[in-house]
Design a protein around this motif. Sequence first.
Motif, PDB file in Angstrom:
ATOM      1  N   LEU A 126       0.837  -1.200   0.000  1.00 34.27           N
ATOM      2  CA  LEU A 126       0.000   0.000   0.000  1.00 34.27           C
ATOM      3  C   LEU A 126       0.876   1.255   0.000  1.00 34.27           C
ATOM      4  N   SER A 127       0.336   2.342  -0.530  1.00 33.91           N
ATOM      5  CA  SER A 127       1.107   3.588  -0.628  1.00 33.91           C
ATOM      6  C   SER A 127       1.406   4.167   0.754  1.00 33.91           C
ATOM      7  N   ILE A 128       2.683   4.362   1.032  1.00 33.03           N
ATOM      8  CA  ILE A 128       3.101   4.938   2.315  1.00 33.03           C
ATOM      9  C   ILE A 128       2.659   6.391   2.407  1.00 33.03           C
ATOM     10  N   ASN A 129       2.703   7.102   1.293  1.00 34.93           N
ATOM     11  CA  ASN A 129       2.291   8.515   1.320  1.00 34.93           C
ATOM     12  C   ASN A 129       0.795   8.664   1.580  1.00 34.93           C
ATOM     13  N   LYS A 130      -0.025   7.782   1.009  1.00 35.79           N
ATOM     14  CA  LYS A 130      -1.466   7.844   1.275  1.00 35.79           C
ATOM     15  C   LYS A 130      -1.757   7.501   2.733  1.00 35.79           C
ATOM     16  N   LEU A 131      -1.009   6.524   3.262  1.00 36.09           N
ATOM     17  CA  LEU A 131      -1.179   6.176   4.671  1.00 36.09           C
ATOM     18  C   LEU A 131      -0.734   7.336   5.567  1.00 36.09           C
ATOM     19  N   ALA A 132       0.361   8.008   5.172  1.00 39.67           N
ATOM     20  CA  ALA A 132       0.874   9.136   5.963  1.00 39.67           C
ATOM     21  C   ALA A 132      -0.152  10.249   6.066  1.00 39.67           C
ATOM     22  N   GLU A 133      -0.974  10.397   5.032  1.00 37.39           N
ATOM     23  CA  GLU A 133      -2.001  11.445   5.055  1.00 37.39           C
ATOM     24  C   GLU A 133      -3.011  11.211   6.172  1.00 37.39           C
ATOM     25  N   GLY A 134      -3.113   9.971   6.630  1.00 34.28           N
ATOM     26  CA  GLY A 134      -4.019   9.653   7.731  1.00 34.28           C
ATOM     27  C   GLY A 134      -3.423   9.937   9.094  1.00 34.28           C
ATOM     28  N   CYS A 135      -2.152  10.336   9.124  1.00 34.61           N
ATOM     29  CA  CYS A 135      -1.498  10.688  10.388  1.00 34.61           C
ATOM     30  C   CYS A 135      -1.576  12.199  10.610  1.00 34.61           C
ATOM     31  N   PRO A 136      -1.644  12.645  11.852  1.00 34.27           N
ATOM     32  CA  PRO A 136      -1.561  14.085  12.110  1.00 34.27           C
ATOM     33  C   PRO A 136      -0.246  14.647  11.561  1.00 34.27           C
ATOM     34  N   ALA A 137      -0.237  15.892  11.173  1.00 34.37           N
ATOM     35  CA  ALA A 137       0.951  16.496  10.556  1.00 34.37           C
ATOM     36  C   ALA A 137       2.185  16.334  11.430  1.00 34.37           C
ATOM     37  N   GLY A 138       2.015  16.402  12.739  1.00 34.61           N
ATOM     38  CA  GLY A 138       3.162  16.296  13.630  1.00 34.61           C
ATOM     39  C   GLY A 138       3.770  14.906  13.692  1.00 34.61           C
ATOM     40  N   LEU A 139       2.992  13.893  13.314  1.00 30.09           N
ATOM     41  CA  LEU A 139       3.475  12.502  13.366  1.00 30.09           C
ATOM     42  C   LEU A 139       4.153  12.080  12.062  1.00 30.09           C
ATOM     43  N   ARG A 140       3.836  12.753  10.952  1.00 33.85           N
ATOM     44  CA  ARG A 140       4.344  12.312   9.642  1.00 33.85           C
ATOM     45  C   ARG A 140       5.866  12.242   9.556  1.00 33.85           C
ATOM     46  N   PRO A 141       6.609  13.184  10.168  1.00 34.13           N
ATOM     47  CA  PRO A 141       8.079  13.050  10.108  1.00 34.13           C
ATOM     48  C   PRO A 141       8.595  11.783  10.790  1.00 34.13           C
ATOM     49  N   ARG A 142       7.752  11.186  11.679  1.00 28.63           N
ATOM     50  CA  ARG A 142       8.159   9.973  12.409  1.00 28.63           C
ATOM     51  C   ARG A 142       7.514   8.716  11.819  1.00 28.63           C
ATOM     52  N   PHE A 143       6.925   8.843  10.631  1.00 30.19           N
ATOM     53  CA  PHE A 143       6.169   7.735  10.016  1.00 30.19           C
ATOM     54  C   PHE A 143       6.914   7.197   8.791  1.00 30.19           C
ATOM     55  N   CYS A 144       6.870   5.870   8.617  1.00 30.43           N
ATOM     56  CA  CYS A 144       7.468   5.241   7.426  1.00 30.43           C
ATOM     57  C   CYS A 144       6.896   3.840   7.259  1.00 30.43           C
ATOM     58  N   GLY A 145       7.246   3.213   6.164  1.00 34.82           N
ATOM     59  CA  GLY A 145       6.877   1.814   5.939  1.00 34.82           C
ATOM     60  C   GLY A 145       8.038   0.909   6.323  1.00 34.82           C
ATOM     61  N   VAL A 146       7.721  -0.242   6.936  1.00 31.24           N
ATOM     62  CA  VAL A 146       8.744  -1.235   7.251  1.00 31.24           C
ATOM     63  C   VAL A 146       8.143  -2.600   6.925  1.00 31.24           C
ATOM     64  N   HIS A 147       8.537  -3.138   5.769  1.00 30.27           N
ATOM     65  CA  HIS A 147       7.902  -4.338   5.239  1.00 30.27           C
ATOM     66  C   HIS A 147       8.738  -5.576   5.549  1.00 30.27           C
ATOM     67  N   PHE A 148       8.302  -6.339   6.551  1.00 31.67           N
ATOM     68  CA  PHE A 148       8.927  -7.623   6.876  1.00 31.67           C
ATOM     69  C   PHE A 148       8.429  -8.689   5.915  1.00 31.67           C
ATOM     70  N   PHE A 149       9.264  -9.683   5.655  1.00 33.88           N
ATOM     71  CA  PHE A 149       8.849 -10.810   4.825  1.00 33.88           C
ATOM     72  C   PHE A 149       8.556 -12.007   5.720  1.00 33.88           C
ATOM     73  N   ASN A 150       7.668 -12.843   5.282  1.00 32.03           N
ATOM     74  CA  ASN A 150       7.150 -13.952   6.072  1.00 32.03           C
ATOM     75  C   ASN A 150       7.930 -15.244   5.789  1.00 32.03           C
ATOM     76  N   PRO A 151       8.406 -15.980   6.833  1.00 30.11           N
ATOM     77  CA  PRO A 151       8.265 -15.686   8.265  1.00 30.11           C
ATOM     78  C   PRO A 151       9.363 -14.734   8.748  1.00 30.11           C
ATOM     79  N   PRO A 152       9.012 -13.758   9.586  1.00 28.58           N
ATOM     80  CA  PRO A 152       9.950 -12.689   9.955  1.00 28.58           C
ATOM     81  C   PRO A 152      11.237 -13.160  10.630  1.00 28.58           C
ATOM     82  N   ARG A 153      11.189 -14.266  11.368  1.00 27.09           N
ATOM     83  CA  ARG A 153      12.436 -14.730  12.003  1.00 27.09           C
ATOM     84  C   ARG A 153      13.452 -15.177  10.962  1.00 27.09           C
TER      85      ARG A 153
END
Length: 802
Positions: A126-153
């Motif tokens: 999913l688009s990280i920028n579209k998801l970021a728009e759902g965060c308050p402006a103050g949280l966006r600088p601390r927001f990012c995508g981190v995509h783990f692959f399955n199984p994470p271990r």
Amino acid sequence: MSSNFLVRKVAVLGAGVMGAQIAAHCANAEVSVLLFDLTAKEGDPNGIARKAIDGLKKIEPSPLATQDRVQYIEAANYDQHIARLAECDLIIEAIAEKMEWKLDLYAKVAPHIRPDAIFATNTSGLSINKLAEGCPAGLRPRFCGVHFFNPPRYMSLVELIPCHGTEPALLDDLETFLTTTLGKSVVRALDTPNFVANRVGVFSILAVMHHTQRFGLGFDEVDALTGPLIGRPKSATYRTADVVGLDTLAHVVKTMTDNLPDDPWAQYYATPDWLAALIAKGALGQKTRAGIFRKDGKQIKVIDLKLQDYRDSAGVVADEVAAILKNRNPAERFAQLRASAHPQAQFLWSIFRDVFHYVAVHLAHIAHNARDVDFAMRWGFGWSQGPFETWQAAGWKTIAEAVRDDIHAGKSMSDAPLPAWVFNVDGVHGPQGSYDAVNGALRGRSTLPVYERQLFPERVFGEMGSELDASGEAGRTLWENDEVRMWTLYDDDGKHVPILSFKSKMCAVGPVVLDGIIEAVGRAEKEYAGLVIWQPTAPFSVGANLKQIKPVLEAGDFVALEGIVAKFQQMSQTIKYSQVPVIAAVQGMALGGGCEIVMHSTRAVCALESYIGLVEVGVGLIPAGGGCKEFAIRTAEMAARTATNDPMIWLQNIWQSVAMGNVSKSARNAKEMGLLRDSDIVIQNAHELLHVARKTALGIAEAGYRPRLPPAGVPVTGRAGIATLEMMLVNMREGGMISAHDYKVSKAVATAMCGGDVEAGTLVSEKWLLDIERSLFVDLLRTEETKARLIHMLETGKALRN
């Protein structure tokens, strides 16, 4: 001065398959976790999260390094515990891949996230920028995508994706945490649908599906072609789809369908009718026990589209195609595949050609450089080489011209022309870096300080590492024989701590390796501050070299065999009493004699994914390189610290583990089994192993290291201990669980660990214990049953129960 980014606690939002397993892997790394989910409608309000935590214990392969890790994962729900998000330094959202659900959750949790915490979404596309728009402006600088692959271990890859406003320093902090603390391999991805690995990997699967139908091949036939024969995992293509889940695959394809309508390959971004039909029937793959494949008893069945039913799976590769794939020259191999008229050969050329075409056209849009694409496919999909390095190894210009000709001839899946840059370069990987299609230049590797810990980072084809000399050899050789090399790196630590590596197959230990270890320790004592035993590639060691023992055994030369065992014991004692610290740096298997090297080292530094065990009973023998002796000493030392002074409290479990030939499921599990000591170090990232091992050697040396003096006398359990352990054997034999020879071997293990036929509490020397285990080992070699087990293992690679 920059401050440290410390992660004391992680919150994982969503206790589904991925969320629970990400939580488990954080716990593996000694990070405590709050695992959130919805409030249960009845009973325990934390019931949903708690059920997921309990379920972690039942999954195989286990997401938990040790079963006790679950105690570091705390169940929580949004209604009662949302304020506790303020306790957390990192919050990872891992709920279902629905944009509206994620945005609704962000509105709920945002007020409770600390201003210095990182908020990340684990999304596969999913688009990280579209998801970021759902965060308050103050949280966006601390927001990012981190995509783990399955199984994470077990899956190395994590894709790190910023939004437009993400603070660069935050990404650096998170990449460092992911790399060292969680042991991951990070690729920074652009915010494009499915990012890097799934974008290329899913297209590759769709190309395989397209050409499967085009050439009229069976699914089992394709899996035989697209597995290890071409450098892909054993699960190949269709088996991988079953493991991932056919519904999950369809979801990832839909992300491409919905978001890439103008892509040159858009017509292929669709779930095939036959796949949609399986999903509609609920045949979703491994999780529903039926998908493309199905297991009936011991027989594997595969769906046959012509029959509209399952048939026995065969999967035969044609002889002429198999012969082509055995050609070690990649340029010749691709030329032969392209020239062959056989449908299987044309299929293979076609799937490679279309992936080459795809990554060339899309490089500028999906990745910062070609190296990131190649590593994403290695780490996320298990390919031995990524698409760009495969292309370059086969001759860049020759393949480029072949792809161009097929495009012009209408044979490729798309008629999009290859980009002009393809014909302006001789390859995408070189000593200076990898090709960046946006800037038209080679881009070097990350300069983050965390990567200075990786003395031998993974390299792509065509890249030369600074750690290699002009001949491609690592470091400077100090001394070597036919099966070991003592060498050092050119940096400051290398002046003080050399490295010993084995050259034998699977790092097996035979007489030449034994001599090499003894010689290397002696040289280190004279000239250096310490020594690290480390193998550039796993395993650490599979143990004794049985091939070298076989001719001596067949000749019946038991004097020579006892001499080999005595030399093994001399080697382990040389390590144990070395005047400089000897560090065993372990990844992968450390079995039998390899385990005994680890047990006698001053300190072991082990990657989490280390599988350690004394497995000699599998060939009808007992540990005789000091393994039984060490357990007699260690259990006596532990007993001396208790009121009861009873070694059997520990010895019984240790004996049972050795008698069963158990191997640890992780380095942490090896500590539970007593194979590693509390002082031994477990790290998450195997690429940091050599760095940590050398620093450990230096630290111990700086502290004024002296080896422990040999014990003046070891109190053993003797006859009483042997009798206690033998009672368990009697029950197992009477219950038909073990054979008469299993009984004999396991009793020999008990005898060696209990100190022989003496009164309980008798003080014996270390030499006494070594003499007993060596004598018992040679006695077992004289039996026909053990000879048969050894020969069967050499001929088949499997254990014989006789």
